[in-house]
Design a protein around this motif. Sequence first.
Motif, PDB file in Angstrom:
ATOM      1  N   LYS A  74       0.917  -1.272  -0.222  1.00 43.69           N
ATOM      2  CA  LYS A  74      -0.030   0.064   0.098  1.00 43.69           C
ATOM      3  C   LYS A  74       0.773   1.192  -0.038  1.00 43.69           C
ATOM      4  O   LYS A  74       0.295   2.412  -0.385  1.00 43.69           O
ATOM      5  CB  LYS A  74      -1.041   0.030   1.266  1.00 43.69           C
ATOM      6  N   GLU A  75       2.093   1.233   0.316  1.00 41.57           N
ATOM      7  CA  GLU A  75       3.128   2.340  -0.011  1.00 41.57           C
ATOM      8  C   GLU A  75       4.358   1.805  -0.692  1.00 41.57           C
ATOM      9  O   GLU A  75       4.814   0.875  -0.385  1.00 41.57           O
ATOM     10  CB  GLU A  75       3.678   2.608   1.762  1.00 41.57           C
ATOM     11  N   ASP A  84       0.940   6.447  -1.116  1.00 39.60           N
ATOM     12  CA  ASP A  84       0.483   5.701   0.001  1.00 39.60           C
ATOM     13  C   ASP A  84      -1.061   5.487  -0.188  1.00 39.60           C
ATOM     14  O   ASP A  84      -1.727   6.542  -0.272  1.00 39.60           O
ATOM     15  CB  ASP A  84       0.677   6.948   1.272  1.00 39.60           C
ATOM     16  N   MET A  85      -1.510   4.497  -0.478  1.00 35.93           N
ATOM     17  CA  MET A  85      -3.052   4.047  -0.664  1.00 35.93           C
ATOM     18  C   MET A  85      -3.794   4.337   0.776  1.00 35.93           C
ATOM     19  O   MET A  85      -5.152   4.746   0.626  1.00 35.93           O
ATOM     20  CB  MET A  85      -3.148   2.638  -1.048  1.00 35.93           C
ATOM     21  N   GLY A  86      -3.253   4.447   1.834  1.00 38.12           N
ATOM     22  CA  GLY A  86      -3.932   4.449   3.084  1.00 38.12           C
ATOM     23  C   GLY A  86      -4.916   3.380   3.192  1.00 38.12           C
ATOM     24  O   GLY A  86      -4.653   2.288   3.011  1.00 38.12           O
ATOM     25  N   ALA A  87      -6.188   3.900   3.577  1.00 39.35           N
ATOM     26  CA  ALA A  87      -7.282   2.700   3.849  1.00 39.35           C
ATOM     27  C   ALA A  87      -8.004   2.538   2.216  1.00 39.35           C
ATOM     28  O   ALA A  87      -8.849   1.425   2.329  1.00 39.35           O
ATOM     29  CB  ALA A  87      -8.351   3.397   4.437  1.00 39.35           C
ATOM     30  N   ALA A  88      -7.479   3.244   1.285  1.00 40.00           N
ATOM     31  CA  ALA A  88      -8.071   2.697   0.251  1.00 40.00           C
ATOM     32  C   ALA A  88      -7.428   1.643  -0.563  1.00 40.00           C
ATOM     33  O   ALA A  88      -6.287   1.206  -0.008  1.00 40.00           O
ATOM     34  CB  ALA A  88      -7.753   4.017  -1.039  1.00 40.00           C
ATOM     35  N   ASP A  89      -7.938   0.896  -1.701  1.00 41.21           N
ATOM     36  CA  ASP A  89      -7.521  -0.258  -2.222  1.00 41.21           C
ATOM     37  C   ASP A  89      -6.856   0.122  -3.651  1.00 41.21           C
ATOM     38  O   ASP A  89      -6.528  -0.777  -4.471  1.00 41.21           O
ATOM     39  CB  ASP A  89      -8.236  -1.432  -2.190  1.00 41.21           C
ATOM     40  N   ALA A 133      -4.737   3.456  -6.228  1.00 38.38           N
ATOM     41  CA  ALA A 133      -4.408   4.773  -6.326  1.00 38.38           C
ATOM     42  C   ALA A 133      -3.853   5.196  -7.687  1.00 38.38           C
ATOM     43  O   ALA A 133      -3.727   4.047  -8.415  1.00 38.38           O
ATOM     44  CB  ALA A 133      -3.225   4.970  -5.217  1.00 38.38           C
ATOM     45  N   TYR A 159      -4.302  -2.651  -5.135  1.00 36.55           N
ATOM     46  CA  TYR A 159      -3.597  -3.446  -3.910  1.00 36.55           C
ATOM     47  C   TYR A 159      -4.302  -4.777  -3.981  1.00 36.55           C
ATOM     48  O   TYR A 159      -5.743  -5.140  -4.023  1.00 36.55           O
ATOM     49  CB  TYR A 159      -4.038  -2.584  -2.327  1.00 36.55           C
TER      50      TYR A 159
END
Length: 86
Positions: free
Chosen positions: A23-24, A42-47, A49, A60
Amino acid sequence: MAHGSTPHFHNQPGVAKIRVGAKEFMCIGALPPFDHPHVFIDMGAADEAVCPYCSTLYVYDESLHGGADPAECVYQSEEILDPEAA
């Protein structure tokens, strides 16, 4: 700077999306010398980007464990492979 812990991906094949197991990560666009500025994503909570430079869609996929599909989109330069080169 140590690059070993942050995966780097490229879209040299020009595919519409790349599944990644992180995700990063860094997007470098195409392979050098045609790469764009290396962008930390950085996708964070998303799946998913989108890279702001090359518009590659990254999705992801936990099962890839840091790899990519297509696998050829994982970038490994000598600098990344050799932590002593930094």
